[in-house]
Structure formats: structure tokens, C-alpha cells
Enzyme design. Structure first.
Site, PDB file in Angstrom:
ATOM      1  N   ASP A   1       0.858  -1.183   0.000  1.00  0.00           N
ATOM      2  CA  ASP A   1       0.000   0.000   0.000  1.00  0.00           C
ATOM      3  C   ASP A   1       0.894   1.232   0.000  1.00  0.00           C
ATOM      4  OD1 ASP A   1      -2.320   1.775   0.412  1.00  0.00           O
ATOM      5  OD2 ASP A   1      -3.351  -0.084   0.919  1.00  0.00           O
TER       6      ASP A   1
ATOM      7  N   HIS B   1      -2.977   2.970  -4.586  1.00  0.00           N
ATOM      8  CA  HIS B   1      -2.389   2.487  -3.322  1.00  0.00           C
ATOM      9  C   HIS B   1      -0.953   2.002  -3.523  1.00  0.00           C
ATOM     10  CE1 HIS B   1      -5.905   2.696  -0.660  1.00  0.00           C
ATOM     11  NE2 HIS B   1      -6.632   2.380  -1.710  1.00  0.00           N
TER      12      HIS B   1
ATOM     13  N   GLU C   1      -9.922   2.291  -5.381  1.00  0.00           N
ATOM     14  CA  GLU C   1      -9.668   3.689  -5.021  1.00  0.00           C
ATOM     15  C   GLU C   1      -8.497   4.299  -5.792  1.00  0.00           C
ATOM     16  OE1 GLU C   1     -11.223   3.739  -0.457  1.00  0.00           O
ATOM     17  OE2 GLU C   1      -9.185   2.995  -0.734  1.00  0.00           O
TER      18      GLU C   1
ATOM     19  N   TRP D   1     -16.685  -4.919  -2.144  1.00  0.00           N
ATOM     20  CA  TRP D   1     -16.494  -4.251  -0.843  1.00  0.00           C
ATOM     21  C   TRP D   1     -17.382  -3.023  -0.672  1.00  0.00           C
ATOM     22  CZ3 TRP D   1     -14.279   0.648   0.308  1.00  0.00           C
ATOM     23  CH2 TRP D   1     -13.769   1.340  -0.775  1.00  0.00           C
TER      24      TRP D   1
ATOM     25  N   ASP E   1     -12.370  -2.747  10.575  1.00  0.00           N
ATOM     26  CA  ASP E   1     -11.674  -1.546  11.044  1.00  0.00           C
ATOM     27  C   ASP E   1     -12.668  -0.509  11.559  1.00  0.00           C
ATOM     28  OD1 ASP E   1     -12.522  -1.339   8.337  1.00  0.00           O
ATOM     29  OD2 ASP E   1     -11.240   0.405   8.011  1.00  0.00           O
TER      30      ASP E   1
HETATM   31  C1  ACM Z   1     -11.054  -1.025   0.229  1.00  0.00           C
HETATM   32  O1  ACM Z   1     -11.600  -1.021   1.335  1.00  0.00           O
HETATM   33  N1  ACM Z   1     -10.462   0.066  -0.233  1.00  0.00           N
HETATM   34  C2  ACM Z   1     -11.029  -2.207  -0.598  1.00  0.00           C
END
Ligand code: ACM
Length: 642
Positions: A205, A279, A357, A423, A450
Site C-alpha cells: 500500500d 495504493h 480507489e 467491498w 476496522d
Molecule cells: C477497500 O476497502 N479500499 C477495498
């Protein structure tokens, strides 16, 4: 004689009561079928484990069982490999069979007063039968040293059990914060208690590249290190040049081999994720020529400072270019090199290539991207990413693996054989399944570990809240979708705010138990109240094992409004049945002698704070929660602005 009769009456009544207390079965995830019988099996100093198979994996399971039984009981519980079972009383028998109902991971567990038998078609089933058996024993079985004066009873029961889904995963983000081999092994030990069979490792990342790639040394010399910052990740002050870049780490290839082997012995596959083209700052910093953007050689691995502007929604606007350049052939050569080694290191059939993203604002400015678009007839930036993903799929497949990515890979056109991990809710997964692609469901709405588990006033702060009862509502198979395309699901633990394994445990449990029940157990067996009762027993086991978990399910839920007199009104509720809420508005600490909550609380005009706590009978269950009046004010203002 009469006295003796009375004594016998009392002893049997007490004994029955005692047995009754011992008889509640609290297995998580709840088995497919379970029939209670009379009596208890008692493990004692002459108990043995017999395994009637020469299969090395079956023998290993017997060895694991020995290691789980011996420390707390102090008994040797030796493992014997036998061709036919002996008549040894109080023994545990493991055997392989051929029973079509059980599949590859199912088992039958029979506990009687004399014997425990676990039967399965494959060693994995024996392993899961063992996990269920362990949950029948008193919670003290989890202690690492001998627990004295315990009757090691397991209630007689007959269980037939097998999973609903084959893909039962947890994702651990080891990129935002690095977790070493020992932490990962401990995490695996915890997840298999609940019959998870897949660990997805998010290996790269913006904050770190965590896997040694031979021939690309900078990925780990440079890309694995940033500056340690504490506070709220995402808004840290940008590091200064003199701050040491010594925070992080990476897995050597030997570490990876060790982890894969450790997992395999416990019937867990490891899914590696190399997250590209977004990322990717750690890779770009290591090899700036992978970027479309001049000046990338000045970038540094992110330490949690702001690098994205999310105010316009997705995709974000990048403040620095954290992407690989789809118009650069060197990127594909780089990825080929990386994937050759990743494919060799991880035996699992899939490689996850991220895709989420990915900001496009730097691509929009790039001449190389413009000429790629012209050459390939690409009209949008999503099509540019899709071009990249399709080439990536070919590379992954050239290594003998299947290509998987987050649901953004649908945008601009899905690669022909791609498997989608959904997701952003379930919609991406539904769409992909309807197009005939395989899917794994891991929606933020139910499965993001999270997120905060309770009220933001007590939880470590992060973007969203996901309470246990919501996680428990996870249903991986949406209506109208062909079940054959839904491989299963997983919960994701992103680690921006997770610095230690203890906190990873807190975030994972008990929500991981809720997810495991959605993935393993029949849908019709799920029941929230029953689940929370069983979870309480799991908490006792975790206390004994010294594994951290969140008690958030005991904390109340607050709903704040203002009444006609402009006084704050606070409505309280609980996720779990059977809790009483006590509160104070006079700055003192509430206990069960304080006012008991029945109706919405009207805060006195000059009150400074509301304090609440929950009890079950005389036992405090929830944490003391203090909400200052300023917080009540901001919550009503937030509601009014909604
Ligand atoms: C993600 O939560 N960006 C896959």
C-alpha cells in the site's frame, strides 16, 4: 435412614443442577445439527487420543488436540496412532471416513460418557471437529498453565456439521502497519477457532511494501519504511527530512514460506494481495520510473499524512501521484517480475491485485496516458484502468493463477476471467455474478472490522461504525443470484488505526465470530439472541486464553434530540437483551444504585454530562461512558444538518 435419604436427595439435586450448568453448549459458529444426550464425557489423567489413520495431516490434528488439552489439564493426553481403536476409557478417537454429507471440511462429533469420536472425510474436518469439541470443555481449558479443581467435562452430544461456504476469510492489512510473522501465526491460531479457512494478506500500500522480491531490492530497502506517528492516521503532520524512516518492516521470502506452511498445517490458505495501480506509493517511491508523473522521485513512503482529497467522493483526488502508470511498459515488466515470485511463494490458486480507489487526476494530465488512450481507443479513465487490469489478468494467468480484484475492476469493463471481491456494498458482487463471474462478498456494510464497534465517544476513532448486530446480519448470498458464483465471504481488518496485535484482536472479536457464523452455519440456524448468549461463553474462553476482544456489545446506543423546552433528550437502547442501564447527570459515577433507565432522559438545564453504565443483574457489563453536554449538542446539530 431418613437423614441419609435427605442427604442423597440434596446431593443428587445439587449434582443435577451442577450438570445442568455444565450442559449449555455454546459452539460458534453454530453447527448444522446437534442433539444433546445424557451424561458427560470427562477427560482425566488416563485419557488418550487415538488416531486410526496413517494420514500425516490427521496425525497432526491429533497433535494439535494434545497441545490444546495438555497445558490446562496437566494431563499427558498422549496421541496414539492405532490400526484399530482400543477400549481405553475416556479416550478421544479421530478417524477418516467416507460420508457424502460431510464434504471436505465437515465432521461428525459424538461425545458420550465414555468416548469422544470425531469422524471426517478429510483432516480439515477432523480439525474443525476438534475446534467444536474444545468449545464443549470448560473455558479454563484455554489457560496456558494448569487450572486446578476443574472437572473437565464435556456434555454428551451428537453433532453433524459442515460449512455453507468454501471461502471463509479474514483480511489482515499488514501494509498500513506491519505485523511480523509471530503476530500472523497468532492471528491464524485465533481465526481457526471459528473455522475460517482463508487469510488474505494485504501486502502492499502507500505506507509500505511488505514482501521481499528478489531483483527489486528497493521495494523493501526503501518501500517498507516510514516515520512512526501516533494520533489519528490520515491527518498526521508531514514528516520532516530529519525524522528517522525506521518504522515498518517486511517479510523475507523465508518468512512467507513459513507463514504459508504454518497456515497450511491449520487448513488455511493465504491469499496474497499486491494492490495496484492505486495504493502504490511505496512501489513508486522505490522505483519512481513506474509513475506517469515527473517528480515522483521526490516522493516518500506515506507515514499517515494526508495524500488524498475525498471531498468529491470516489475516486479520490490524489495530492501526490500514488499510482502505477498504465501507459508504461516498465510497469508490466515490474509486475511480471513481482508476480513470478508471488505465484511461486503462495500456493493458493488466486492472486488479488487490488484495483480499489485509484485516483485518476494525474493520469488525466499525462501525455503518455493520452497517447495510450488514442492508440487503444480508450475513452475514459475507467477504461484506462480496465486496460491495465486486463493486461494484469494475463500476467497473473501466465503464472498459473486466477486473477482477483476489488469491485472497482468492474468499471470500464471487467477482465474476462476476473473474480470480484465486492467491498462497496454487495452491488458490485451481484453485478459480477450476473455476468457469470465468481465473487467473494466483503461489504463495508457488514464486514469491515476496522470500523468502530460502538459509540465513537469510547471507541478508537475511525470513519464509520459497524456494530456486532449489523455484522451478524451479513448474508453473503443475495436473492436472485446464482449461488454457484458466490464463493463465500470475508471480513476485512484495515490497519490504519491498528498498531498492535492486541488491538487487532479487539477489532476482530467478536465481530469475526458473527461473520464466521454467516459463512459456516445454515442461514436458518442463525439467531441473534442465541448468538449473544453463546458469545458470552466465548468471552470467558478469551479471558482464559488472554485474547483481547471488544465488550462494545454491552455498551448502550445513544439517540439525542432536543425537546420543546430546548433541553437535550437522550434515548438509550442496547444491542443485547437482558441489560439494565444506570445513569447519572450529576457528574458522579453510576452503578446499579443509580437511576435505572426506563424512558428517555431529559438533561437538566445546567447539566455538564451524562454518564451511563450497563449491568446484567449485579455484574457490570458495559464500560462507563461519559458524554459531555457539548457532545450532546454537536450530535443534535449533526442530526439537524443531515
Ligand atoms: C477497500 O476497502 N479500499 C477495498
Amino acid at each position: 435412614m431418613k437423614r441419609l435419604t435427605i442427604a442423597v436427595f440434596f446431593i443428587t439435586t445439587f449434582f443435577n443442577g451442577y450438570c445442568q450448568a455444565q450442559r449449555s453448549v455454546s459452539i460458534v459458529p453454530i453447527p448444522v445439527s446437534m442433539e444433546m444426550a445424557k451424561g458427560n464425557f470427562t477427560l482425566n489423567s488416563s485419557s488418550v487420543i487415538e488416531v486410526s489413520s496413517a494420514n500425516a495431516d490427521a496425525k497432526r490434528v491429533a497433535g494439535f488436540l494434545n497441545k490444546r488439552l495438555s497445558p490446562a489439564t496437566g494431563y499427558a493426553v498422549p496421541v496414539r496412532n492405532v490400526s484399530s481403536f482400543s477400549n481405553a476409557p475416556n479416550s478421544i478417537r479421530l478417524s477418516l471416513s467416507n460420508d457424502k454429507t460431510l464434504g471436505d471440511e465437515g465432521y461428525k462429533l459424538n461425545v458420550s460418557a465414555k468416548l469422544v469420536t470425531i469422524i471426517a472425510n478429510k483432516p480439515a474436518g477432523l480439525f474443525y471437529g476438534m475446534q467444536s469439541f474444545l468449545q464443549l470443555l470448560p473455558s479454563e481449558i484455554e489457560t496456558k498453565t494448569v487450572a486446578k479443581n476443574i472437572s473437565w467435562n464435556a456434555p454428551a452430544v451428537s453433532i453433524t456439521d459442515y460449512p455453507r461456504f468454501g471461502w471463509r476469510g479474514l483480511m489482515f492489512d499488514v501494509a498500513r502497519h506491519f505485523f511480523g510473522k509471530k503476530d500472523i501465526e497468532e492471528y491464524i491460531d485465533q481465526m481457526v477457532r471459528y473455522k475460517f479457512n482463508l487469510l488474505h494478506m494485504h501486502l502492499t500500500d502507500d505506507e509500505g511494501w511488505r514482501i521481499e522480491i528478489k531483483g527489486l531490492p528497493k521495494l523493501t530497502e526503501v518501500g517498507a519504511w516510514n516515520v512512526k506517528k501516533i494520533g489519528y492516521f490520515g491527518s498526521f503532520t508531514p514528516p520532516t527530512p530529519d525524522e528517522p524512516r525506521n518504522f515498518g518492516g517486511f517479510y523475507t521470502q523465508q518468512d512467507i514460506k513459513d507463514i504459508v506452511q504454518y497456515a497450511k498445517e491449520r487448513f488455511v490458505d493465504i491469499l496474497p494481495e499486491i494492490d495496484v495501480p492505486g495504493h502504490s506509493l511505496a512501489a513508486v517511491v522505490s522505483y519512481p520510473e513506474l509513475s506517469c508523473t515527473p517528480g515522483a522521485d521526490k516522493y516518500k513512503v506515506r507515514s499517515g499524512e494526508e495524500i488524498m482529497d475525498w471531498s468529491h467522493g470516489a475516486p479520490p483526488i490524489a495530492l501526490i501521484d500514488n499510482t502505477l502508470c498504465p501507459a508504461n511498459e516498465k510497469v508490466y515488466e515490474f509486475l511480471d517480475k513481482v508476480l513470478t515470485q508471488v505465484a511461486q511463494l503462495f500456493p493458493f490458486e488466486y492472486i488479488h491485485m487490488g484495483g480499489d480507489e485509484c485516483p485518476k487526476n494525474f493520469w488525466e494530465k499525462s501525455d503518455a496516458i493520452k497517447s495510450l488512450m488514442q492508440k487503444e481507443g480508450l475513452k475514459t479513465m475507467e477504461e484506462v484502468q480496465s486496460y491495465f487490469e486486463k493486461r494484469l489478468e494475463k500476467i497473473v494467468e501466465s503464472k498459473g493463477k486466477k486473477f482477483m480484484g476489488w469491485d472497482e475492476i468492474l468499471e470500464g469493463g471487467l477482465a474476462p476471467n476476473a473474480v470480484v471481491m465486492s467491498w462497496r456494498g454487495m452491488d458490485g458482487g451481484i453485478k459480477a455474478a450476473k455476468m457469470g463471474h465468481d465473487v467473494v462478498m466483503s461489504p463495508t456494510t457488514f464486514a469491515y472490522l476496522d470500523y468502530m464497534q460502538g459509540d465513537p465517544i469510547v471507541e478508537p476513532r475511525i470513519y464509520e461504525t459497524l456494530r456486532l448486530n449489523k455484522a451478524y446480519q451479513f448474508e453473503p448470498l443475495p436473492e436472485g443470484v446464482d449461488a454457484k458464483h458466490i464463493k463465500g465471504g470475508q471480513a476485512n481488518l484495515w490497519s490504519e488505526q491498528v498498531y498492535t496485535l492486541r488491538h487487532a484482536e479487539y477489532m476482530t472479536w467478536p465481530r469475526g465470530m458473527a461473520i464466521s457464523e454467516s459463512l459456516w452455519s445454515p442461514k436458518e440456524k442463525k439467531n441473534w439472541n442465541d448468538f449473544t448468549n453463546r458469545i458470552e461463553k466465548q468471552f470467558e474462553r478469551f479471558d482464559a486464553a488472554e485474547i483481547k476482544y471488544s465488550p462494545s456489545m454491552y455498551d448502550p446506543i445513544f439517540a439525542v434530540s432536543k425537546n420543546a423546552d430546548s433541553l437535550y433528550q437522550v434515548k438509550l437502547s442496547t444491542e443485547v437483551n437482558g441489560l439494565d442501564i444506570y445513569y447519572t447527570v450529576d457528574n458522579t459515577f453510576p452503578d446499579r444504585f443509580s437511576p435505572k433507565y426506563t424512558d428517555p432522559i431529559t438533561m437538566p438545564k445546567d447539566a455538564a454530562m451524562l454518564r451511563v453504565v450497563t449491568y446484567k443483574g449485579k455484574e457490570q457489563k458495559g464500560r462507563l461512558i461519559t458524554i459531555p453536554i457539548s457532545e450532546l449538542k454537536s450530535r443534535t446539530e449533526m442530526r439537524n444538518n443531515d
